[in-house]
Design an enzyme around this catalytic site. Structure first.
Site, PDB file in Angstrom:
ATOM      1  N   ASP A 116     -17.850  23.382  15.893  1.00 20.94           N
ATOM      2  CA  ASP A 116     -19.071  23.818  16.577  1.00 20.94           C
ATOM      3  C   ASP A 116     -19.404  25.273  16.261  1.00 20.94           C
ATOM      4  O   ASP A 116     -20.437  25.778  16.696  1.00 20.94           O
ATOM      5  CB  ASP A 116     -18.924  23.655  18.094  1.00 20.94           C
TER       6      ASP A 116
ATOM      7  N   SER B  34     -15.134  29.998  15.722  1.00 21.69           N
ATOM      8  CA  SER B  34     -14.538  31.084  14.942  1.00 21.69           C
ATOM      9  C   SER B  34     -15.617  31.922  14.263  1.00 21.69           C
ATOM     10  O   SER B  34     -15.511  33.149  14.168  1.00 21.69           O
ATOM     11  CB  SER B  34     -13.572  30.521  13.894  1.00 21.69           C
TER      12      SER B  34
ATOM     13  N   ASP C 170     -30.189  27.380  13.243  1.00 19.23           N
ATOM     14  CA  ASP C 170     -30.830  27.519  11.931  1.00 19.23           C
ATOM     15  C   ASP C 170     -30.841  26.198  11.166  1.00 19.23           C
ATOM     16  O   ASP C 170     -31.673  25.985  10.283  1.00 19.23           O
ATOM     17  CB  ASP C 170     -30.114  28.592  11.102  1.00 19.23           C
TER      18      ASP C 170
ATOM     19  N   GLY D 118      29.211   8.036  33.442  1.00 18.89           N
ATOM     20  CA  GLY D 118      29.707   7.536  32.160  1.00 18.89           C
ATOM     21  C   GLY D 118      28.984   6.261  31.788  1.00 18.89           C
ATOM     22  O   GLY D 118      28.218   5.702  32.581  1.00 18.89           O
ATOM     23  N   LEU D 119      29.206   5.787  30.577  1.00 14.04           N
ATOM     24  CA  LEU D 119      28.554   4.576  30.088  1.00 14.04           C
ATOM     25  C   LEU D 119      28.978   3.355  30.897  1.00 14.04           C
ATOM     26  O   LEU D 119      30.035   3.345  31.532  1.00 14.04           O
ATOM     27  CB  LEU D 119      28.898   4.351  28.620  1.00 14.04           C
TER      28      LEU D 119
ATOM     29  N   GLY E 123      30.818   0.150  31.464  1.00 12.15           N
ATOM     30  CA  GLY E 123      32.059  -0.297  30.850  1.00 12.15           C
ATOM     31  C   GLY E 123      33.053   0.814  30.602  1.00 12.15           C
ATOM     32  O   GLY E 123      34.134   0.582  30.051  1.00 12.15           O
TER      33      GLY E 123
ATOM     34  N   SER F  15      33.786   2.520  37.991  1.00 13.23           N
ATOM     35  CA  SER F  15      34.030   1.841  39.270  1.00 13.23           C
ATOM     36  C   SER F  15      35.511   1.598  39.500  1.00 13.23           C
ATOM     37  O   SER F  15      36.017   1.754  40.632  1.00 13.23           O
ATOM     38  CB  SER F  15      33.261   0.516  39.301  1.00 13.23           C
TER      39      SER F  15
ATOM     40  N   SER G 188      24.112   7.269  35.823  1.00 12.14           N
ATOM     41  CA  SER G 188      23.333   8.526  35.927  1.00 12.14           C
ATOM     42  C   SER G 188      23.222   9.205  34.561  1.00 12.14           C
ATOM     43  O   SER G 188      23.823  10.266  34.341  1.00 12.14           O
ATOM     44  CB  SER G 188      23.947   9.471  36.965  1.00 12.14           C
TER      45      SER G 188
END
Length: 639
Positions: A43, A46, A176, A476-477, A479, A483, A550
């Protein structure tokens, strides 16, 4: 040989020195206007800034020579000077003929000083445009006379309005190229007026210009005899600047630094956001609410009799009261608000979508707090101004959502105070700015819901149980053995007459969190709820043991921040993916590999391993029984 006071050289030098002093005094008292140019691609933003620099004689001869040479090599105006090259400094910008980054330029006229930001027009660089607009007093929105009102015209106008820019100039450029047609100008003006009213822009100044030819930039053009308004420069020289408006508002000073050079001096430094202050004024410090009287206003050049918005000062008090970085000093009888829940307008600036519930850093002025963003109330369609349903916000999206901070912050609605109402969100992992935001208002419940003081607290609960509360956070992952080891830890502590409770990831999803899925947002909410429950149990004096994948560091840090120092103990069950997958007791990895199970950690969802956990268990070298003993020894040893 020495020069006398009457020697010609001495007289000349003296006159030059006097001229320089007079010039500096003149410019010292000029007001400063910050403005931006924005709009769609190509447009002429600059080019317009280049023309302003050229007409204000802010270009040195060697720069002009280089500009003329560059114009012939990479310019877009044939053999004529391409003023856009004065601003488009990046090689990529010159090659493509577009603006990518925000370019700042300084120039001045006889009446005023200016800092102009040339903002990119491409939609993908909207975040850069927000940066330039955040400190602007005025916006020049350019429209190509051949193209009329485009999508980016609407987007940038909406953003300027949301950001609180009151002074808007609609510059219909490249007149113009349409033979300076009044009919073309009037059609564009009518279209933009209809749009502006729909988004709440009450007034703006429209003018036909040609940045390339210089029409109506510094002098009224003979090519537009039907236009009777001011030139662009005349308007920029006379429009009211933001600092003069801010000076009329109540006094607000966000504290950036406690200035303590020696034992005999203590002051509080910062930039005055609004209002004015003088020695003897009664002030209030927030969020503490303590009051005192201003005794001195100190600057590098000496004490002041008074200071106003826009000045950086150090304020001294008559009393020793609680005040630190992030505090806000205000007039005593008209302080700002404090709250921790808000409705906010967000402009999302990151390539990665917003994750509702994830903890981000929120920086508002000098205040830095942890914050979460709820699922958006709606996203704004900038073309139609419709409110669209949205689960998240993608790059460059604009939406309204509720924001909750981990502690109260001092604020004012953005429309009243940009310094105390505008904020950014920062990703806690990358430290990248992911969003800009504007606080609209605090939620009523944040003002009406207060913490009830209780006579029996966590210290009494823990004392009755004769133990120190703690949260053992196993991560942790799947497996990895979380737990199994957590269960053994609780059994050991139970045999030692410790009061415990175990929160297991699968068990919690059967009750408290049964309404949650496994999307990233749901996982975050899952951890947040477990964190809140863990905190309540720790308040009851229990040793809480949790076993959750987590996977995200930000979410584990969120829970850590809920608890007193030393009570959150991160236990990283460090098991390589191939080992965890080989165990696959529940058959989950097999389902994830086949595509039956989406968003499974380690397969198609990342796991961010703890970098510095309190306890790390390598299950490839220790048995679950040994791991449980190590954890209990560490816990009770620290206790």
């Amino acid at each position: 040989m020495t020069e006398s006071a009457t020697d010609p050289v001495y007289v000349t030098d003296k006159l030059i020195a006097e001229d320089i002093d007079a010039y500096l005094v003149q410019h010292e008292h000029k007001t400063m206007l910050r403005f931006i140019t924005c709009g769609s691609v190509d447009d002429g933003k600059s080019t317009l800034i280049g023309r302003l620099l050229y007409d204000s004689k802010m270009i040195f001869e060697d720069q002009l020579d280089a500009l003329a040479s560059d114009s012939k090599k990479v310019g877009t105006q044939g053999q004529e000077i391409d003023f856009a090259l004065l601003v488009d400094g990046l090689a990529a910008e010159r090659e493509q003929g577009i603006t990518i980054d925000v370019a700042y330029r300084f120039f001045n006229t006889e009446k005023r000083k200016f800092i102009v930001a040339d903002c990119p027009g491409h939609e993908q660089y909207t975040r850069n445009m927000i940066t330039g607009a955040s400190t602007a007093d005025l916006a020049v929105i350019l429209i190509d006379a051949r193209k009329g009102v485009l999508v980016q015209t609407r987007r940038h106008s909406f953003l300027c309005h949301q950001i609180g820019i009151k002074n808007i100039v609609l510059a219909v450029n490249k007149m113009d190229l349409v033979d300076y047609s009044q009919e073309v100008f009037d059609k564009i003006l009518a279209d933009y007026t209809e749009f502006a009213r729909s988004i709440g822009i009450e007034s703006f100044t429209a003018m036909p210009i040609s940045g390339f030819k210089g029409d109506n930039i510094t002098t009224i053009s003979e090519n537009t005899p039907w236009y009777t308004g001011p030139t662009l420069v005349e308007h920029l020289e006379t429009v009211e600047v933001l600092s003069s408006v801010d000076a009329e508002k109540p006094f607000r000073l966000p504290v950036q630094w406690v200035n303590r050079p020696n034992l005999d001096f203590r002051g509080f430094s910062g930039l005055i956001a609004t209002g004015s202050v003088k020695p003897g004024d009664k002030v209030r410090v927030l969020p503490s609410g303590k009051t005192s009287t201003v005794t001195r206003i100190v600057t590098f050049d000496g004490d002041l009799d008074g200071a106003v918005a826009g000045q950086s000062v150090t304020v001294c008090f008559a009393d020793e009261i609680d005040c630190s970085r992030g505090s806000v000093i205000s007039i005593a009888d008209n302080p700002p608000q404090s709250a921790d829940q808000f409705e906010a307008t967000l402009v999302w600036m990151a390539d990665e979508a917003m994750v509702p519930g994830r903890a981000y850093w929120l920086k508002l002025g000098t205040q830095l707090v942890s914050a979460t963003v709820a699922e958006p109330k709606y996203e704004v369609n900038v073309n139609t101004m419709e409110h669209l349903a949205a689960k998240t916000l993608e790059l460059n999206a604009i939406g309204v959502a509720e924001v909750t901070t981990d502690k109260q912050i001092v604020f004012e609605p953005y429309g009243d105070n940009r310094s105390l109402g505008g904020f950014i969100l920062i990703d806690k992992m990358t430290n990248a700015t992911v969003a800009g935001g504007m606080l609209n208002f605090s939620l009523r419940r944040s003002q009406n819901v207060h913490w009830q003081a209780l006579d029996v607290g966590r210290a009494q609960h823990a004392g009755l149980k004769n133990q120190k509360p703690a949260v053992l956070w196993f991560t942790g992952l799947s497996g990895s053995g979380k737990s199994t080891i957590a269960n053994m830890v609780e059994k050991k502590l139970h045999r030692m007459n410790r009061h415990t409770f175990l929160l297991d990831g699968d068990n919690v999803r059967h009750g408290l969190n049964k309404d949650l899925g496994f999307t990233e947002a749901d996982r975050i909410e899952n951890i947040r709820r477990v964190g809140e429950v863990s905190k309540l149990m720790a308040d009851a004096g229990l040793i809480v043991i949790t076993a959750f994948i987590s996977p995200f560091k930000a979410d584990r840090d969120m829970v850590r921040s809920m608890l007193p120092d030393g009570e959150f103990i991160e236990v990283f069950i460090d098991t390589p993916l191939k080992v965890a997958e080989a165990r696959d007791v529940k058959g989950l990895y097999k389902k994830a590999r086949s595509g039956e199970l989406k968003n499974f950690t380690g397969i198609d969802s990342p796991y961010e391993a703890p970098r510095d956990p309190e306890i790390r268990i390598d299950t490839t070298v220790v048995s679950p029984e040994e791991a449980a003993s190590l954890i209990v020894d560490k816990l009770l040893g620290d206790a």
